[in-house]
Design a protein around this motif. Structure first.
Motif, mmCIF file in Angstrom:
data_model
loop_
_atom_site.group_PDB
_atom_site.id
_atom_site.type_symbol
_atom_site.label_atom_id
_atom_site.label_comp_id
_atom_site.label_asym_id
_atom_site.label_seq_id
_atom_site.Cartn_x
_atom_site.Cartn_y
_atom_site.Cartn_z
ATOM 1 N N GLU A 232 -0.052 4.000 -2.390
ATOM 2 C CA GLU A 232 -1.309 4.716 -2.176
ATOM 3 C C GLU A 232 -1.004 6.087 -1.580
ATOM 4 O O GLU A 232 0.014 6.291 -0.931
ATOM 5 C CB GLU A 232 -2.229 3.930 -1.230
ATOM 6 N N ARG B 282 0.824 -1.189 0.000
ATOM 7 C CA ARG B 282 0.000 0.000 0.000
ATOM 8 C C ARG B 282 0.867 1.251 0.000
ATOM 9 O O ARG B 282 0.378 2.355 0.159
ATOM 10 C CB ARG B 282 -0.919 0.003 1.211
ATOM 11 N N GLN C 205 -6.543 6.988 0.548
ATOM 12 C CA GLN C 205 -6.408 6.322 1.845
ATOM 13 C C GLN C 205 -6.485 7.368 2.950
ATOM 14 O O GLN C 205 -6.193 8.531 2.717
ATOM 15 C CB GLN C 205 -5.049 5.614 1.954
ATOM 16 N N TYR D 10 -10.234 -2.879 6.969
ATOM 17 C CA TYR D 10 -9.701 -2.275 8.185
ATOM 18 C C TYR D 10 -10.770 -1.698 9.105
ATOM 19 O O TYR D 10 -10.445 -1.035 10.087
ATOM 20 C CB TYR D 10 -8.649 -1.229 7.812
ATOM 21 N N CYS E 187 -10.655 -1.692 0.827
ATOM 22 C CA CYS E 187 -9.737 -1.314 1.896
ATOM 23 C C CYS E 187 -10.509 -0.823 3.124
ATOM 24 O O CYS E 187 -10.174 -1.176 4.257
ATOM 25 C CB CYS E 187 -8.767 -0.246 1.407
#
Length: 154
Positions: free
Chosen positions: A64, A61, A69, A112, A108
């Protein structure tokens, strides 16, 4: 269901527009009752996503960016937990924006997310906050849409 005032929604919209084209994020304080969650305060936070934050997550990641994000600093979460406890409240959710993307959770977001929290997502198209939705995880760790009820300012 999550119950939230127009004032709190405006705070989310303003924060989302101010961080565009990056994602915004923040913490939602309130309480839970039989009729659902009630928002007492929304706390805009800094999006601290960077390569260090990315390293905490599995997979690659690191490419990103804050445009796709978000991360809330652990010390900010701890401070919010203390403040909530001192006020007999709980952290009941997280909000964030999706710049130039729909207000639906990403994979994503799902991976999470924490059980029991509401996740309010607002789309920001060309710098202007728009559609907003709330989501919570079911017992299979899948997001389900959550009804939003607008309540008078507390």
């Amino acid at each position: 269901m999550i119950r939230i005032s127009q004032e709190h929604l405006q705070t989310i919209h303003t924060h989302a527009e101010s961080t565009y084209p990056d994602e915004c994020c923040g913490i939602i304080l309130g309480y839970m009752a039989s009729e659902g969650k009630t928002v007492v305060e929304v706390m805009p936070t800094e999006n601290v996503w960077d390569t260090e934050a990315a390293a905490e997550f599995p997979g690659d990641r690191t490419t990103e960016s804050k445009k796709r994000q978000y991360a809330i600093a652990p010390q900010v979460m701890l401070q919010a937990q203390r403040e909530a406890r001192d006020r007999s409240l709980n952290i009941i959710g997280i909000f964030h924006s999706h710049p130039d993307h729909p207000a639906i959770p990403s994979e994503c977001d799902r991976l999470y997310a924490w059980q029991g929290y509401s996740y309010i997502i607002v789309t920001v198209q060309n710098g202007k906050a728009g559609e907003l939705g709330s989501w919570s995880l079911d017992h299979h760790h899948q997001f389900q849409a959550e009804a939003i009820e607008i309540i008078p300012n507390l």
